[in-house]
Motif scaffolding. Structure first.
Motif, PDB file in Angstrom:
ATOM      1  N   THR A 164       0.808  -1.222   0.000  1.00  0.00           N
ATOM      2  CA  THR A 164       0.000   0.000   0.000  1.00  0.00           C
ATOM      3  C   THR A 164       0.837   1.267   0.000  1.00  0.00           C
ATOM      4  O   THR A 164       0.314   2.346  -0.265  1.00  0.00           O
ATOM      5  CB  THR A 164      -0.938   0.029   1.212  1.00  0.00           C
ATOM      6  N   GLU A 165       2.125   1.176   0.312  1.00  0.00           N
ATOM      7  CA  GLU A 165       3.021   2.338   0.280  1.00  0.00           C
ATOM      8  C   GLU A 165       4.448   1.838   0.225  1.00  0.00           C
ATOM      9  O   GLU A 165       4.721   0.666   0.531  1.00  0.00           O
ATOM     10  CB  GLU A 165       2.805   3.232   1.505  1.00  0.00           C
ATOM     11  N   PRO A 166       5.386   2.673  -0.176  1.00  0.00           N
ATOM     12  CA  PRO A 166       6.787   2.236  -0.208  1.00  0.00           C
ATOM     13  C   PRO A 166       7.282   1.871   1.187  1.00  0.00           C
ATOM     14  O   PRO A 166       6.759   2.316   2.207  1.00  0.00           O
ATOM     15  CB  PRO A 166       7.521   3.469  -0.761  1.00  0.00           C
ATOM     16  N   ARG A 167       8.309   1.059   1.219  1.00  0.00           N
ATOM     17  CA  ARG A 167       8.882   0.637   2.487  1.00  0.00           C
ATOM     18  C   ARG A 167       9.485   1.831   3.221  1.00  0.00           C
ATOM     19  O   ARG A 167      10.162   2.675   2.623  1.00  0.00           O
ATOM     20  CB  ARG A 167       9.954  -0.431   2.249  1.00  0.00           C
ATOM     21  N   ASP A 168       9.222   1.915   4.528  1.00  0.00           N
ATOM     22  CA  ASP A 168       9.737   3.006   5.370  1.00  0.00           C
ATOM     23  C   ASP A 168       9.407   4.365   4.762  1.00  0.00           C
ATOM     24  O   ASP A 168      10.266   5.241   4.629  1.00  0.00           O
ATOM     25  CB  ASP A 168      11.251   2.867   5.566  1.00  0.00           C
ATOM     26  N   TRP A 169       8.144   4.536   4.384  1.00  0.00           N
ATOM     27  CA  TRP A 169       7.752   5.760   3.689  1.00  0.00           C
ATOM     28  C   TRP A 169       7.925   6.989   4.567  1.00  0.00           C
ATOM     29  O   TRP A 169       8.321   8.059   4.086  1.00  0.00           O
ATOM     30  CB  TRP A 169       6.309   5.640   3.217  1.00  0.00           C
TER      31      TRP A 169
END
Length: 462
Positions: free
Chosen positions: A65-70
């Motif tokens: 659902t979102e980039p890693r460590d956003w």
């Protein structure tokens, strides 16, 4: 009589992020050796290989659902108020008396005047550097550049743009974020595209104004189409996105867009192909199979019995007919999606190429003014006994401004206290000197009389 247009001794803006962009241009037409450019080209190749590897990692994930460590990758730095809005808020809260209000307005006028010359100089240097590779140049043609020369000029332009983008409070999107955006597609995006990384030399995105909510209506693509209509979902998007990309057969593309969702960044790249989503392909294939079976049962069997046609020939004709029908249906669907993509880009595009440089310079000047204004207002209300070392002052200013912006706008903004304090220190010695003595006053454009509108002279022989 001569006029000194820069009488301020403190125009040299100190600080790492505020230094003038000193860019040098080589003599036009000078030879550029290919060998020094090989490390840059190899670096781009390795970077795209790393991007492809990270894209493979995201393809193995289940519904990211979102980039890693956003939260660590992206920190919002854009001050979400215009200069006028910020001035009204500061006057209402910190400068309510008439004298304080007048002093603050005078300070803003002074900052606008000082920063005007600084960013005009930066813009002139950038435009001179970009002119040889400007694809939209409207002047006379110049000698064409070789590909190594053009690539070298493009790299110089991008290096010169980095301080301006930083002052404009754009945040570069990391390679991991770009890999996520190229792999993940939002369910409500009916228009999907695909790119071939081998066609690109480099690509870079910068963004500001992160929002989480429903997309603006004109920026939504394909929301009115499809059998299953769902209400607009909350999405992560950016108010502004800047793209710099270069294909192997093209040139540097500089573009700016508004209201761009994170999962739709690949739609902005050049040389892309529209593809039909998996669900739509399945629906089209089911429609073709059902209609083909109905057609074969109702027509094919009659032809087979009445015309005594061989079964193999009938099946061959039926297969050819269904193949043509499938190609037409998929082709029409791709044409509709390509039109929707062009419609979306029409509304989201804000500027490109040379005009983008002007827009970035203006935005950097606005952010510069807002940072100086915040530093001036907050430092004025700090107790005199609390003033300590510059590092402590910067940390205090950063914390106070970030808390105030969070309370006023609801946005978690990372304020650069060191840079704002440097802005303020560069302007303080020359306060109260606006306008400078001897500054020329130009006539308004409205007072200039057109030669055609001028009355005829009595000495005119005609």
């Amino acid at each position: 009589m001569t006029f000194d247009l820069c009488p301020f001794p403190s125009f040299r803006l100190r600080g790492k992020g505020l230094a003038m962009l000193h860019v040098t241009r080589g003599v036009w037409g000078s030879r550029v050796r290919v060998w020094p450019l090989l490390p840059a080209l190899l670096g781009h190749t390795r970077a795209l290989s790393s991007l492809a590897a990270k894209m493979g990692e995201y393809r193995k994930m289940w519904n990211p659902t979102e980039p890693r460590d956003w939260a660590q990758q992206y920190r919002e730095r854009f001050i979400p108020f215009s200069k006028e809005q910020l001035l009204r808020l500061l006057i209402k809260e910190f400068h309510s008396s008439p004298a304080e209000k007048a002093a603050l307005e005078e300070f803003v006028t002074h900052v606008n005047f000082c920063t005007l010359f600084h960013y005009h100089h930066i813009l002139a240097q950038l435009q001179a550097l970009y002119d040889p590779i400007n694809p939209d140049r409207d002047t006379l043609d110049q000698p064409s550049l070789t590909d190594p020369q053009r690539l070298s000029n493009e790299q110089e332009v991008l290096r010169a743009l980095e301080p301006l983008l930083a002052q404009a409070n754009f945040s570069p999107l990391s390679e991991d974020t770009l890999a996520y955006a190229l792999v993940v597609h939002h369910p409500q995006d009916e228009v999907q595209v695909t790119i071939n990384l081998d066609q690109y030399i480099y690509m870079q995105f910068w963004a500001l104004g992160q929002r989480v909510g429903q997309m603006p209506r004109k920026s939504s693509v394909g929301s009115k189409r499809g059998f299953f209509r769902s209400p607009p979902a909350e999405r992560r998007y950016f108010k502004r996105v800047v793209l710099a990309a270069r294909t192997k057969r093209g040139h540097l593309v500089l573009k700016s867009f508004k209201d761009m969702p994170l999962e739709g960044l690949e739609q902005l790249l050049p040389e892309l192909k529209v593809r039909t989503p998996t669900l739509q392909r399945a629906l089209l294939n089911v429609t073709l199979v059902v209609s083909g079976v109905v057609f074969f049962v109702n027509v094919g069997m009659v032809v087979l019995s009445d015309l005594k046609m061989a079964t193999s020939l009938l099946l061959l004709l039926f297969t050819a007919f269904m193949g043509l029908r499938a190609a037409k249906m998929f082709g029409q669907r791709r044409s509709v999606q390509a039109l929707e993509l062009a419609h979306m880009l029409y509304y989201r595009s804000t500027s490109n190429n040379s005009e983008l440089l002007s827009a970035l310079a203006l935005r950097a000047q606005d952010e510069h003014t807002k940072e100086a204004l915040l530093a001036h207002s907050f430092l004025a209300r700090r107790p005199r006994g609390a003033r300590g070392q510059p590092e402590e002052t910067c940390q205090w200013l950063q914390s106070e401004v970030e808390n105030w912006l969070l309370a006023q706008s609801g946005c978690d903004v990372a304020f650069n206290g060191t840079r704002a304090l440097a802005h303020l220190q560069a302007l303080t010695p020359s306060i109260g000197m606006y306008p400078p003595p001897g500054f020329p006053k130009l006539d308004l454009l409205a007072t200039i009389t057109s030669p055609k509108a001028a009355p005829p002279s009595t000495d005119d022989p005609l």
